[in-house]
Structure formats: C-alpha cells, structure tokens
Scaffold this active site. Sequence first.
Site, PDB file in Angstrom:
ATOM      1  N   SER A 127      -5.028   7.479 -41.266  1.00 53.57           N
ATOM      2  CA  SER A 127      -5.437   6.652 -42.397  1.00 53.57           C
ATOM      3  C   SER A 127      -4.393   5.594 -42.701  1.00 53.57           C
ATOM      4  O   SER A 127      -3.200   5.795 -42.484  1.00 53.57           O
ATOM      5  CB  SER A 127      -5.612   7.543 -43.635  1.00 53.57           C
ATOM      6  OG  SER A 127      -5.728   6.766 -44.807  1.00 53.57           O
ATOM      7  N   TYR A 151      -1.987  13.743 -49.556  1.00 53.47           N
ATOM      8  CA  TYR A 151      -2.998  13.519 -48.504  1.00 53.47           C
ATOM      9  C   TYR A 151      -2.412  12.614 -47.420  1.00 53.47           C
ATOM     10  O   TYR A 151      -2.442  12.948 -46.239  1.00 53.47           O
ATOM     11  CB  TYR A 151      -4.253  12.878 -49.100  1.00 53.47           C
ATOM     12  CG  TYR A 151      -5.110  12.199 -48.076  1.00 53.47           C
ATOM     13  CD1 TYR A 151      -5.109  10.811 -47.947  1.00 53.47           C
ATOM     14  CD2 TYR A 151      -5.906  12.943 -47.201  1.00 53.47           C
ATOM     15  CE1 TYR A 151      -5.880  10.188 -46.982  1.00 53.47           C
ATOM     16  CE2 TYR A 151      -6.673  12.321 -46.238  1.00 53.47           C
ATOM     17  CZ  TYR A 151      -6.661  10.940 -46.132  1.00 53.47           C
ATOM     18  OH  TYR A 151      -7.409  10.313 -45.173  1.00 53.47           O
ATOM     19  N   LYS A 155      -1.221  13.195 -43.204  1.00 50.89           N
ATOM     20  CA  LYS A 155      -1.560  12.337 -42.052  1.00 50.89           C
ATOM     21  C   LYS A 155      -0.290  11.955 -41.289  1.00 50.89           C
ATOM     22  O   LYS A 155      -0.239  12.005 -40.057  1.00 50.89           O
ATOM     23  CB  LYS A 155      -2.296  11.076 -42.518  1.00 50.89           C
ATOM     24  CG  LYS A 155      -3.665  11.335 -43.114  1.00 50.89           C
ATOM     25  CD  LYS A 155      -4.627  11.971 -42.112  1.00 50.89           C
ATOM     26  CE  LYS A 155      -6.023  12.075 -42.672  1.00 50.89           C
ATOM     27  NZ  LYS A 155      -6.972  12.748 -41.729  1.00 50.89           N
TER      28      LYS A 155
END
Length: 377
Positions: A127, A151, A155
């Site tokens: 992302s 989050y 990644k």
Amino acid sequence: MKGRILTTGGAGYIGSHTTVELLKAGHSVIILDNFENSDRDRVARIPLIAGAADVRLVEGDVRDAHLVADVLKRHEIDAVMHFAGKKAVSESVADPLLYYHDNITGAVSVLSAMRDAGCKKLIFSSSATVYGDPDMLPTRETAPTSASNPYGRTKLIIEDIIDDTAVSLNGFQAISLRYFNPVGAHSSGLIGECPRGLPNNLFPYIAQAAAGVRDYVHIHGNDYETSDGTGSRDYIHIVDLARGHVAAVEHLLSTSTDHAPHRKVNLGTGQGHTVLEVLHAFSRACGFQVPYRIGPRRPGDVATSLADPSLALALFDWKPQFDLEKMCWDHWNFQKRELDKLNSGMRMPHLMHDVVADHATLNGTHPSALGNRDALN
Ligand code: WQD
C-alpha cells in the site's frame, strides 16, 4: 506463459477483481479465503463475468501454513498473489496487536508454505500508506518509507520479511504492489466494494450517501494545501489495478532477464483529485448532487498522496486506462444493483454449495470446483 495462480483473500474486493482479470488472461486460479471479510456470493459471480474458466475455491485460513502448502502442492501453483489481511487504518490504530498478529502471521505462513512447496513467485498486496506523508510528490518507489499507522507498518514489515526471504531462497522472486486508492467496480455491476458497517473510505461512503443509506458525506477538512482545501488522492480504477497485477505476475512468470529478488512497484495513475472533485464527479455520475458537509480534519490524514507510476510502465508495460468519471460511474452502477437487491429482498441465490476446506475438495470434485458451470446450481 499461462500459470496456475493462488489468490489468498481472492474473494475480497481487490482479490475478486484480480481473479476475474487473471481468468480473462487465460490463467487458472485457486481462491483461498476464510470469508471473514468477504462474501461467497461475490465468488459465485466470478464465473458469470469470466465465463467458462478454471477457477476453484478452497475455504480456509492463510494462517494455516499446512493448508496453504497442501494447496500449493496439489494444484501445482506457479505463483501466489497474497491479498488476505486486514486493511482498515482506524481499526489498526484501535487494535494494533490484532493487525500485527493477523497480517504478519498470515504473510509468514504463506511464505513458509511457499518455501516448503517450492513455489518461488509472489505478488504481495502492499500500500502507498508505507510512504507516510511523503516529501516528494509525485512519489517514486525510492522515496523514504515511514508508515504512520499500525496497518501501514504491517505492510512495511511484510515487505522487509519478503526481502529477507527472497535473499535466502534461491530463485525466489517477489513484487510488492503499492496501491494508491483503489475505487470503482467491474462494469458488469456484479462485483464491487461492499464494506461491512460504516465505510472508512471516501468512495463507498459517497456511494451510500447517494443511495440514501447515509444522510450526507462528512468532508474531513477543507484547510489543506490543495486546490480547494480538501484532501487530494490518486484514485485508481479497480480493474486497472487488477490488470496491473496480471501484468506483474506475467512479468514474474516470463523468462525476463529481470532477476531482481524483490521489487516494490506503485500502482496509481499519477493524477490527483480532491474530495470535492470526487463528490462533483460522483454527482454527475448519479445525476443528482450528493449531500455533504465540511467538518474537521481526520487524524492521521495527509494532504496529498500521488503516485509516480512510471516504474510499472517500464517493467510491465502497464498503465491505467480509466478516468475519474468511469470510476464514479462503475462504483454507482454497482451500488445501485446492490440497493435493488436489498429493496427486492432478494439475496443472490447461493450459486454454489458452502465449501469446507478439506483435502477432498482440492481435487475439484466438490461443488466448490467452479471450473465448470455445472458446479454452479
Ligand atoms: C480519501 C480522502 C479523506 C472519507 C486509505 C488507506 C490506504 C488505502 C486506501 C488500503 C481523504 C477524505 C474520506 C470520508 C472524507 N487502503 N474522506 N470523508 O485515507 O487516502 O487511504 O484507503 O491500502 O492504505 O490509508 O482513503 O478513502 O479513507 O480518504 O472526506 O468519509 O477522502 O480525508 O482526503 P485514504 P480514504
């Protein structure tokens, strides 16, 4: 080269659209999904879009490395696309340990299974969040990374785990695709984004406000350094994003001279749009003004996020085709169909049996074998 591809989380928004494009490109696909954040109906619609295609479903959890390794071996998988994982920024802030456990355990499980099964090609769903609040706009893959939420940190950590794995396993190759803002739906309206509960993201929220499910859109701040003060993002049509995955995996499966063990590649358009521009475009698509109110900034938001997509073009000869109008039109078309189904009280008839992942299903004899349409009843 046509391959046999495992899509973990292949029943999800991005996974299902990518599965459709893989099938249309002639690849065979095994979907592995635990349906924690996706629906069986969406999987059942894939053959309706992709036609007679070799797609099979295994219901199971990527954190079960033995199951993953068994699927890899039994189906002689050539490449894995790892989509499965949690992706809500606000949820990750509220419950970081859930995100570290689920996302990182899932990735380690998939990588361990690939090592054990001798599967050496990986596409990872990363992302643009890994860039944090970038200094350089548009942002290239060489920009410093600094995730600003758990989050995004999962990644980044998983990209590092892939780096180390690629170095340790001879011949292993990976591409981490850094998505900017995926939006829209397949033009058929059969699959699209269906967030459970209150949408976190702008497009589904606008679509639900247009459908009357929400009273109005809350615009998070209009005092940013952008053309109209509202946040600017690089929105990319979900089908463009899906085709970027197909181009990336075909690059890995080809006999290209590119032997880099792990590449990170942006998937974006290089074109930014503000929240108000999106609202006006969506209002044009649905034919009426979507109601909105301007409120305070949302904590953690950056003013602008914008991709430099030139590496994807150079590596895979891929570039996005669809503009903001098409993104809005397709998103609205899907939302209307969903609303019609709800209003008619109709649920998509279960076109397939519930599937329990066990070895008996892996040989495709179970109705979960979507390879032929007879399996759909
Ligand atoms: C877009 C713009 C908001 C909702 C997130 C993740 C990212 C990726 C995409 C997974 C911003 C504004 C939003 C609303 C608003 N997901 N907005 N009202 O935050 O850019 O990215 O989703 O990979 O990792 O971080 O997307 O759609 O939430 O916000 O005004 O109700 O819309 O402030 O400017 P974001 P978003």
